[in-house]
Write an enzyme that holds these catalytic residues in place. Structure first.
Site, PDB file in Angstrom:
ATOM      1  N   ASP A  43      40.066  -7.313  29.618  1.00  0.00           N
ATOM      2  CA  ASP A  43      39.900  -7.629  28.211  1.00  0.00           C
ATOM      3  C   ASP A  43      40.270  -6.438  27.339  1.00  0.00           C
ATOM      4  O   ASP A  43      40.856  -6.594  26.265  1.00  0.00           O
ATOM      5  CB  ASP A  43      38.448  -8.040  27.931  1.00  0.00           C
ATOM      6  N   ALA A  44      39.889  -5.245  27.785  1.00  0.00           N
ATOM      7  CA  ALA A  44      40.205  -4.050  27.004  1.00  0.00           C
ATOM      8  C   ALA A  44      41.709  -3.867  26.884  1.00  0.00           C
ATOM      9  O   ALA A  44      42.229  -3.525  25.817  1.00  0.00           O
ATOM     10  CB  ALA A  44      39.572  -2.817  27.644  1.00  0.00           C
ATOM     11  N   ASP A  45      42.426  -4.120  27.959  1.00  0.00           N
ATOM     12  CA  ASP A  45      43.881  -4.008  27.934  1.00  0.00           C
ATOM     13  C   ASP A  45      44.488  -5.041  26.988  1.00  0.00           C
ATOM     14  O   ASP A  45      45.409  -4.758  26.222  1.00  0.00           O
ATOM     15  CB  ASP A  45      44.449  -4.223  29.343  1.00  0.00           C
ATOM     16  N   GLU A 126      26.460 -10.312  16.147  1.00  0.00           N
ATOM     17  CA  GLU A 126      25.999 -10.932  17.386  1.00  0.00           C
ATOM     18  C   GLU A 126      26.864 -10.480  18.553  1.00  0.00           C
ATOM     19  O   GLU A 126      28.040 -10.141  18.361  1.00  0.00           O
ATOM     20  CB  GLU A 126      26.063 -12.457  17.268  1.00  0.00           C
ATOM     21  N   LYS A 128      29.438 -10.496  21.507  1.00  0.00           N
ATOM     22  CA  LYS A 128      30.615 -11.309  21.800  1.00  0.00           C
ATOM     23  C   LYS A 128      30.599 -11.643  23.293  1.00  0.00           C
ATOM     24  O   LYS A 128      30.878 -10.798  24.136  1.00  0.00           O
ATOM     25  CB  LYS A 128      31.898 -10.575  21.431  1.00  0.00           C
ATOM     26  N   ASP A 130      31.598 -12.904  26.880  1.00  0.00           N
ATOM     27  CA  ASP A 130      32.854 -12.970  27.625  1.00  0.00           C
ATOM     28  C   ASP A 130      32.821 -14.207  28.523  1.00  0.00           C
ATOM     29  O   ASP A 130      32.424 -14.158  29.682  1.00  0.00           O
ATOM     30  CB  ASP A 130      33.032 -11.706  28.460  1.00  0.00           C
ATOM     31  N   TYR A 236      27.185 -20.625  18.656  1.00  0.00           N
ATOM     32  CA  TYR A 236      27.293 -19.609  17.603  1.00  0.00           C
ATOM     33  C   TYR A 236      28.122 -20.056  16.394  1.00  0.00           C
ATOM     34  O   TYR A 236      28.289 -19.294  15.444  1.00  0.00           O
ATOM     35  CB  TYR A 236      27.889 -18.311  18.161  1.00  0.00           C
ATOM     36  N   LYS A 324      35.190  -4.426  19.285  1.00  0.00           N
ATOM     37  CA  LYS A 324      35.262  -4.382  20.738  1.00  0.00           C
ATOM     38  C   LYS A 324      34.753  -3.046  21.290  1.00  0.00           C
ATOM     39  O   LYS A 324      34.810  -2.016  20.627  1.00  0.00           O
ATOM     40  CB  LYS A 324      36.700  -4.622  21.205  1.00  0.00           C
ATOM     41  N   CYS A 429      74.528   2.551  28.268  1.00  0.00           N
ATOM     42  CA  CYS A 429      73.660   1.445  28.668  1.00  0.00           C
ATOM     43  C   CYS A 429      73.659   1.311  30.191  1.00  0.00           C
ATOM     44  O   CYS A 429      74.738   1.213  30.809  1.00  0.00           O
ATOM     45  CB  CYS A 429      74.141   0.149  28.032  1.00  0.00           C
ATOM     46  N   CYS A 432      75.474  -2.339  31.034  1.00  0.00           N
ATOM     47  CA  CYS A 432      76.890  -2.667  30.822  1.00  0.00           C
ATOM     48  C   CYS A 432      77.776  -1.441  30.672  1.00  0.00           C
ATOM     49  O   CYS A 432      79.003  -1.577  30.601  1.00  0.00           O
ATOM     50  CB  CYS A 432      77.054  -3.580  29.609  1.00  0.00           C
ATOM     51  N   CYS A 447      72.071   0.068  22.843  1.00  0.00           N
ATOM     52  CA  CYS A 447      73.342  -0.277  23.464  1.00  0.00           C
ATOM     53  C   CYS A 447      74.261  -0.918  22.428  1.00  0.00           C
ATOM     54  O   CYS A 447      73.855  -1.791  21.665  1.00  0.00           O
ATOM     55  CB  CYS A 447      73.107  -1.245  24.622  1.00  0.00           C
ATOM     56  N   CYS A 453      76.843  -7.320  26.824  1.00  0.00           N
ATOM     57  CA  CYS A 453      75.748  -6.723  27.591  1.00  0.00           C
ATOM     58  C   CYS A 453      74.889  -7.825  28.190  1.00  0.00           C
ATOM     59  O   CYS A 453      74.244  -8.587  27.458  1.00  0.00           O
ATOM     60  CB  CYS A 453      74.895  -5.826  26.707  1.00  0.00           C
TER      61      CYS A 453
END
Length: 705
Positions: A43-45, A126, A128, A130, A236, A324, A429, A432, A447, A453
């Protein structure tokens, strides 16, 4: 540019590439989390990814995409359940990650409402939860339907399963005739541990975490399996109502509790940001002992009348935010730096890492933004990370707080190998061989190969079939790569001739690895269905630089039809009427206008677009339902100081009534609303004979005085 380039270092072209990459990654994460109940990132990610996306959009509003995470809620419903259209959309929440974000949230609320810094303003706070969002519909006190969030507009019918959850009442006494109760299905830590023990003893699949277990249990086609799982429910919020529950958020939650629903006992009423943050700290300290998973604290404006004034963005309410909890950090070895080429030609460095667990997810890649970031500089040439560059072999700190692909935050110089050499960005590049040029003022190297390409061609095709574009079932990124490599699809128009070219007997497709007669037939049918498509999706799908999903929808609403839009873009040149009309759209700036005009005046581009459109049935843009509105279809300009509502509120109100809000006065303007301090716009309107109202006159006109 790399995926970890500081936002302040991004050029517009870098930002465009980064937003495209984020859109793809978040779409994959949404599908894994909401549809498959098997998240592949923490979730943090995920929150970090969405945060980076939002920050880039805030800095480059003209680049906002149609498939931006800020325009999406959840994921498409899974197959196997009947679909339920939500009477009131189930929106997601904007995220905050530190105290400064909360202060900014409060300031935005006050500015929108025209409240002073010292004016009282209460919020509820409140935990959160999960878990998995669920909407319960009661009619005359009877539970008649339960639906998952789905994509926010359409969810899955899980009524039979919801009836097995003890926390969900089957009948209510004293409830409004129509009441949709919304909340979170979750599983406690002890129940989760016992479930996994039982699963293991039975030789069945165990679950990675309580959220996965709860989601998987609720979304069983066999309700008896759900009944055997220890699911809980916190209420909620609410959706459709025949009568209000209260005039405040806190009062409505209390009413839900009196009706028999479980509500979170840690919900508190806070006066201002200091009390909100203090309650956040208290919940954070108690997090480990709660017995269920939470990932932050949700704040909501308590006064429901103020919530009504604040209204909604496309996928989030203005009156709520999720604060968060912090992301996790980890150290690992940087094994290599690879270069990826995006659909606009941007060369993006990506770190290949020795796999490491960050926030419960194994990470092996990280974004590195651009060559300046790798060198330890920002876009102004000033030092970042104390000037430490990043080299292959380095011991690096990785975190997932703003991106699905993590970021490299720091380098441990004490562990740098003696033979480590500074990284050199390629000048050609890797796909290509064309020159890779970094233009003055641009942080990204790009590029110059264009249509020759293959990487750009494939990425553009992936964008075309993306979720916010044509979203063709069975034709995703993997299939696009396969078909392009085989020469079956070189441009979007080729998608719509696949059946004609390869569909006879379906032998060529169905005999390929991963395909059968059924899947091939389904693909061709899905392509045919996608021929009928909304104008905004077509504009976004073209992949025009600086035109995101929100901008595409603005353009669609302004021009109405493909013919009008296409003609206007082909005519638009700086200084002419088509150009001025384009710039008059509130939210369209010079950079976006130039990109649009350039695209529609390149022979190769427009020929490709024309070949595509020949296969489509493009639906006219849908305007807001404004029956009886005195300003429906009119172009309105606001100028001067508004005293009874803020400019943002006035704009939102006008658009909700079916008006077009423009930032400039022209011969196409129908109405000017002028407050004190109106200057050149008022004079120009007078010269053009445009009707002008003061704020009171405007409020009388729309019936809001």
């Amino acid at each position: 540019m790399t995926a970890t380039t500081p936002i302040q270092d991004l050029s517009p072209s870098d930002a465009k590439v980064e937003l495209a990459r984020l859109a793809d990654l978040l779409a994959q994460a949404n599908a894994a989390y909401h549809t498959a109940d098997a998240p592949d990132i923490s979730d943090a990610d995920y929150d970090a990814l969405k945060r980076r996306n939002a920050e880039i959009e805030a800095q480059f509003p003209d680049l906002k995409r149609a498939d931006s995470p800020s325009e999406q809620v959840g994921a498409a419903p899974a197959e196997g359940f009947s679909k339920v259209a939500h009477a009131v959309a189930m929106l997601s929440l904007a995220n905050a990650f530190d105290d400064a974000d909360i202060a900014e949230f409060d300031q935005r609320i006050r500015k929108y409402l025209g409240l002073g810094v010292d004016a009282p303003l209460n919020y509820t706070a409140e935990p959160k939860i999960d878990g998995l969002s669920l909407s319960l519909r009661y009619e005359q006190g009877e539970l008649v339907q339960a639906a998952t969030r789905g994509d926010g507009a359409i969810g899955e019918n899980v009524t039979a399963n919801a009836r097995t959850i003890d926390d969900i009442p089957q009948r209510l006494s004293g409830a409004p005739d129509i009441l949709e109760v919304r909340g979170e299905v979750y599983m406690s830590h002890p129940d989760f541990e016992q479930l996994n023990v039982r699963q293991g003893e039975a030789g069945q699949k165990t679950f990675a975490n309580p959220r996965n277990a709860a989601a998987g249990s609720l979304r069983q086609l066999d309700a008896s399996i759900t009944r055997a799982r220890p699911l809980r429910f916190f209420a909620y919020a609410w959706g459709a109502l025949s009568d209000p529950l209260s005039d405040t958020q806190s009062g409505a939650i209390a009413q839900l509790k009196s009706l028999g629903f479980q509500t979170n006992p840690l919900t508190a009423l806070c006066n201002g940001t200091d009390e909100m943050i203090a309650h956040y700290r208290e919940i954070e300290q108690r997090r480990a002992s709660l017995g269920y998973d939470i990932d932050g604290v949700v704040y909501k404006v308590d006064d429901l009348a103020l919530q009504g004034r604040l209204g909604f963005r496309s996928t989030t309410p203005r009156w709520a935010i999720a604060h968060k909890f912090p992301a996790e950090l980890a150290w690992t070895r940087l094994e290599a730096i690879d270069i990826q080429v995006g659909r606009t030609g941007a060369l993006s460095p990506v770190a290949r890492l020795t796999p490491v667990t960050v926030g419960g997810v194994v990470v092996s890649n990280a974004t590195l933004h651009n060559e300046d970031y790798i060198a330890g500089r920002d876009n102004k040439g000033e030092a970042i990370r104390d000037g430490k560059d990043i080299r292959v072999g380095d011991w690096v700190q990785v975190y997932r707080a703003g991106d699905v692909i993590p970021k490299v935050a720091d380098v441990d110089m004490s562990k740098r190998p003696e033979d480590a050499v500074p990284f050199q960005m390629p000048t050609h590049c890797p796909q290509c061989g064309s020159d890779a040029v970094r233009e003055p003022g641009d942080a990204v190297r790009r590029c110059t190969g264009g249509l020759i390409c293959p990487a750009q061609a494939v990425e553009k095709l992936k964008h075309f079939v993306g979720r916010a574009a044509f979203d063709i079932d069975g034709l995703g990124a993997k299939q696009v790569e396969q078909f392009h490599a085989d020469g079956w699809i070189k441009e979007p128009a080729d998608i719509f001739t696949l059946r004609e070219r390869y569909g006879t007997g379906m032998q060529q497709l169905k005999n390929r690895e991963g395909w059968g007669e059924k899947s091939a037939s389904n693909l061709f049918d899905a392509i045919d269905v996608s021929r009928q498509v909304a104008l905004g999706r077509v504009i976004f799908a073209l992949g025009i630089r600086h035109v995101g999903d929100a901008a595409a929808n603005l353009l669609a609403i302004h021009y109405g039809t493909w013919e009008v839009f296409s003609t206007a873009m082909r005519r638009a040149e700086e200084g002419n009427d088509a150009w001025e009309d384009l710039l008059s759209i509130d939210g369209v700036g010079g950079v976006m206008a130039k990109s649009l005009a350039t695209t529609f005046n390149q022979d190769a581009e427009i020929a490709s677009i024309d070949r595509l459109v020949a296969h489509l049935d493009i639906e006219d843009a849908k305007r807001p339902d404004a029956d009886g509105s005195p300003v429906a279809g009119k172009t309105v300009v606001f100028t001067g100081t508004l005293e009874k509502m803020t400019r943002a509120e006035a704009k939102a109100r006008a658009e909700a009534l079916g008006a077009k809000v423009s930032g400039s006065v022209s011969a196409k303007t129908d109405l000017l609303v002028a407050g004190p301090g109106a200057g050149s716009k008022a004079k120009k309107a007078a010269d053009l004979g445009i009707e002008t109202l003061d704020e009171d006159g405007w409020l009388d006109l729309i019936g809001a005085s």
